[in-house]
Every structure is written in C-alpha cells, then in structure tokens.
Write a protein that holds these residues in place. Structure first.
Motif, short mmCIF file in Angstrom:
data_model
loop_
_atom_site.label_atom_id
_atom_site.label_comp_id
_atom_site.label_asym_id
_atom_site.label_seq_id
_atom_site.Cartn_x
_atom_site.Cartn_y
_atom_site.Cartn_z
N LEU A 29 0.83 -1.20 0.00
CA LEU A 29 0.00 0.00 0.00
C LEU A 29 0.87 1.26 0.00
N ARG A 32 1.87 2.19 -3.30
CA ARG A 32 0.75 2.70 -4.11
C ARG A 32 0.10 3.94 -3.49
N THR A 35 -1.60 6.51 -5.79
CA THR A 35 -2.92 6.09 -6.28
C THR A 35 -3.98 6.35 -5.23
N ALA A 94 -10.07 2.57 -1.73
CA ALA A 94 -8.90 2.45 -2.60
C ALA A 94 -7.94 1.39 -2.07
N CYS A 95 -7.70 1.40 -0.77
CA CYS A 95 -6.81 0.40 -0.17
C CYS A 95 -7.37 -1.00 -0.36
N LEU A 98 -7.01 -2.13 -4.00
CA LEU A 98 -5.62 -2.45 -4.29
C LEU A 98 -5.20 -3.77 -3.66
N TYR A 102 -5.14 -6.31 -6.60
CA TYR A 102 -3.88 -6.09 -7.27
C TYR A 102 -2.64 -6.48 -6.48
N SER A 103 -2.77 -6.78 -5.21
CA SER A 103 -1.59 -7.10 -4.41
C SER A 103 -1.14 -8.53 -4.68
N ARG A 106 -3.63 -11.05 -3.42
CA ARG A 106 -5.01 -10.67 -3.79
C ARG A 106 -5.97 -11.84 -3.56
#
Length: 109
Positions: A29, A32, A35, A94-95, A98, A102-103, A106
């Motif tokens: 995080l 990112r 973002t 958002a966190c 992500l 996307y991590s 995920r």
C-alpha cells in the motif's frame, strides 16, 4: 457530546478498516500511496461539486445536531464532516481494491 458521536464512529471505523488493510499489506500500500491519494483527491472534488447540488435540490437533509457545525456553502448545505467522511471512505475503498485486486496476496483472481 451527542454532536460528535457520528464523526467519532466514522473515525473509529476508518481506523479499524485501515488497520486491517495496512497490517499485512503496508509495504504494498505504501508503494501505491500516490494512487490512494489520487482517489481521495478525486472523491473530495466530486464531493465539493455534487454535495451542494443534492442539498439544494432537497435530495437529503443534514441534521444540524449531528454534525460538527462547520459548514461549507452555508448552513444546511455541506458540513465539513462530509469532507472528512469522503476522505476516509475513499481511502479505505482504494486500499481495499488495491489489496484484494492487485496485491501479491489478492483475493480476487
């Protein structure tokens, strides 16, 4: 004290959600963070533009006894609490997107 309860609940919930997301995914995080900040900025601008429109049209009514009492655009239009709320909610969303989408860990394939 009753005036502060909704804001305190919002802050407490945001701390819990952010804590859960950041506990195991802090490095990802943090990488990112731009973002996350961009999402928060877009959400804040959207709030500043659309919230007065909805309030003026009567789409919702703000209970003056349940907000901090600092108003943007005049009493009854947009309390400052809304800006805090949209910042915390958009950041948590958002966190979560992500992390779960996307991590490396995920949950969504």
């Amino acid at each position: 004290m009753e005036r502060y309860i909704p804001t305190l609940i919002l802050i407490g919930t945001a701390i819990v959600f952010h804590g859960i997301l950041w506990a195991r995914n802090a490095a990802f995080l943090w990488s990112r963070r731009r973002t996350i900040l961009a999402v928060m900025l877009i959400a804040e601008v959207w709030q500043l533009v659309t919230d007065p429109i909805g309030a003026i049209w009567g789409a919702w009514r703000i209970n003056e006894a349940q907000v901090l009492g600092i108003w943007l655009y005049g009493v009854g239009i947009t309390p400052i609490d809304n800006l805090l709320g949209i910042a915390l909610v958009s950041s948590a969303a958002a966190c979560a997107v992500l992390v779960f989408g996307y991590s490396p860990r995920r949950w969504v394939w």
